[in-house]
Design a protein around this motif. Structure first.
Motif, PDB file in Angstrom:
ATOM      1  N   ALA A   1      -0.085   4.535  -2.330  1.00  0.00           N
ATOM      2  CA  ALA A   1      -0.237   5.882  -1.764  1.00  0.00           C
ATOM      3  C   ALA A   1       0.671   6.865  -2.494  1.00  0.00           C
ATOM      4  O   ALA A   1       0.258   7.980  -2.822  1.00  0.00           O
ATOM      5  CB  ALA A   1       0.081   5.864  -0.268  1.00  0.00           C
TER       6      ALA A   1
ATOM      7  N   ALA B   1       0.209   8.030   2.925  1.00  0.00           N
ATOM      8  CA  ALA B   1      -0.134   9.231   2.152  1.00  0.00           C
ATOM      9  C   ALA B   1       0.263  10.499   2.902  1.00  0.00           C
ATOM     10  O   ALA B   1       0.773  11.445   2.303  1.00  0.00           O
ATOM     11  CB  ALA B   1      -1.629   9.239   1.828  1.00  0.00           C
TER      12      ALA B   1
ATOM     13  N   ALA C   1      -4.380  13.622   4.145  1.00  0.00           N
ATOM     14  CA  ALA C   1      -5.240  12.448   3.980  1.00  0.00           C
ATOM     15  C   ALA C   1      -6.063  12.223   5.237  1.00  0.00           C
ATOM     16  O   ALA C   1      -5.533  12.291   6.353  1.00  0.00           O
ATOM     17  CB  ALA C   1      -4.393  11.209   3.676  1.00  0.00           C
TER      18      ALA C   1
ATOM     19  N   CYS D   1      -0.650  10.149  -4.524  1.00  0.00           N
ATOM     20  CA  CYS D   1      -0.237  11.469  -4.041  1.00  0.00           C
ATOM     21  C   CYS D   1       0.637  12.208  -5.044  1.00  0.00           C
ATOM     22  O   CYS D   1       0.569  13.436  -5.125  1.00  0.00           O
ATOM     23  CB  CYS D   1       0.446  11.326  -2.695  1.00  0.00           C
ATOM     24  SG  CYS D   1      -0.705  10.735  -1.425  1.00  0.00           S
TER      25      CYS D   1
ATOM     26  N   TYR E   1       0.791  -1.233   0.000  1.00  0.00           N
ATOM     27  CA  TYR E   1       0.000   0.000   0.000  1.00  0.00           C
ATOM     28  C   TYR E   1       0.823   1.281   0.000  1.00  0.00           C
ATOM     29  O   TYR E   1       0.361   2.284  -0.562  1.00  0.00           O
ATOM     30  CB  TYR E   1      -1.034   0.010   1.135  1.00  0.00           C
ATOM     31  CG  TYR E   1      -0.467  -0.171   2.518  1.00  0.00           C
ATOM     32  CD1 TYR E   1       0.128   0.882   3.190  1.00  0.00           C
ATOM     33  CD2 TYR E   1      -0.536  -1.403   3.151  1.00  0.00           C
ATOM     34  CE1 TYR E   1       0.650   0.719   4.455  1.00  0.00           C
ATOM     35  CE2 TYR E   1      -0.012  -1.580   4.415  1.00  0.00           C
ATOM     36  CZ  TYR E   1       0.577  -0.516   5.065  1.00  0.00           C
ATOM     37  OH  TYR E   1       1.104  -0.682   6.323  1.00  0.00           O
TER      38      TYR E   1
ATOM     39  N   ILE F   1      -2.530   2.923   4.489  1.00  0.00           N
ATOM     40  CA  ILE F   1      -2.413   3.762   3.298  1.00  0.00           C
ATOM     41  C   ILE F   1      -2.602   5.242   3.640  1.00  0.00           C
ATOM     42  O   ILE F   1      -1.991   6.098   3.010  1.00  0.00           O
ATOM     43  CB  ILE F   1      -3.361   3.274   2.177  1.00  0.00           C
ATOM     44  CG1 ILE F   1      -2.838   3.730   0.808  1.00  0.00           C
ATOM     45  CG2 ILE F   1      -4.803   3.665   2.434  1.00  0.00           C
ATOM     46  CD1 ILE F   1      -3.412   2.965  -0.361  1.00  0.00           C
ATOM     47  N   SER F   2      -3.398   5.549   4.661  1.00  0.00           N
ATOM     48  CA  SER F   2      -3.543   6.956   5.070  1.00  0.00           C
ATOM     49  C   SER F   2      -2.274   7.446   5.749  1.00  0.00           C
ATOM     50  O   SER F   2      -1.858   8.594   5.536  1.00  0.00           O
ATOM     51  CB  SER F   2      -4.762   7.153   5.974  1.00  0.00           C
ATOM     52  OG  SER F   2      -4.615   6.497   7.215  1.00  0.00           O
TER      53      SER F   2
ATOM     54  N   ALA G   1      -9.255   8.419   2.626  1.00  0.00           N
ATOM     55  CA  ALA G   1      -8.835   7.030   2.821  1.00  0.00           C
ATOM     56  C   ALA G   1      -9.987   6.231   3.423  1.00  0.00           C
ATOM     57  O   ALA G   1     -10.711   6.733   4.291  1.00  0.00           O
ATOM     58  CB  ALA G   1      -7.615   6.953   3.735  1.00  0.00           C
TER      59      ALA G   1
ATOM     60  N   VAL H   1      -7.603   6.858  -1.528  1.00  0.00           N
ATOM     61  CA  VAL H   1      -6.718   5.718  -1.303  1.00  0.00           C
ATOM     62  C   VAL H   1      -7.435   4.684  -0.450  1.00  0.00           C
ATOM     63  O   VAL H   1      -8.159   5.023   0.480  1.00  0.00           O
ATOM     64  CB  VAL H   1      -5.385   6.140  -0.656  1.00  0.00           C
ATOM     65  CG1 VAL H   1      -4.575   7.012  -1.610  1.00  0.00           C
ATOM     66  CG2 VAL H   1      -5.583   6.862   0.663  1.00  0.00           C
TER      67      VAL H   1
END
Length: 147
Positions: free
Chosen positions: A47, A76, A84, A51, A43, A72-73, A106, A64
């Protein structure tokens, strides 16, 4: 509005459902940067792809998705210029836009159902940043990148 979307293998089905929701908006152009199969991917790589589209100016916002949305957040938010927000409900999605001017949404494919995800996306997509006192706070958040 140009939206970039990406997911890992844990959220492929959710990504396809989110793309259906985005298709409801004729003024939204979607760029899907993967993944496209259930083969395992990392992930953070997704991301970064999402981004990069935003920080380059090719997309205005991004979505995402991973299994929980957490990893993933986090990935990011490591990228300069990204705000994010992991949203599991409509209220959080609205606040992420109104107060935080979140440019990335996300969500988690293993924790968010298709129906709720659609409502979250709709709210996030149609909510504007309020500015005002929130602008000052967002500027302070962004200044943390330089520390």
């Amino acid at each position: 509005m140009k939206i970039v979307i990406g997911c890992d293998h844990g959220a492929l089905a959710l990504k396809e459902e989110v793309k259906k929701v985005l298709a409801e908006y004729p003024d939204v152009e979607v760029n899907d940067v993967g993944t496209y199969t259930e083969d395992s991917v990392d992930y953070p790589d997704i991301a970064e792809k999402v981004c990069k589209e935003i920080t380059s100016g090719r997309s205005e916002r991004g979505i995402v998705l991973c299994g929980t949305g957490i990893g993933i957040s986090i990935a990011a938010n490591k990228i300069h210029g990204i705000r994010a927000a992991l949203c599991n409900d409509v209220y959080s999605a609205i606040m992420s836009r109104q107060h935080n001017n979140a440019n990335v949404l996300a969500m988690g494919g293993r924790v968010t159902g298709f129906g709720p995800a659609g409502e979250i996306v709709r709210a996030w997509l149609t909510t504007d940043f309020e500015g005002g006192r929130h602008e000052r706070r967002v500027n302070k958040i962004m200044a943390l990148e330089g520390k």
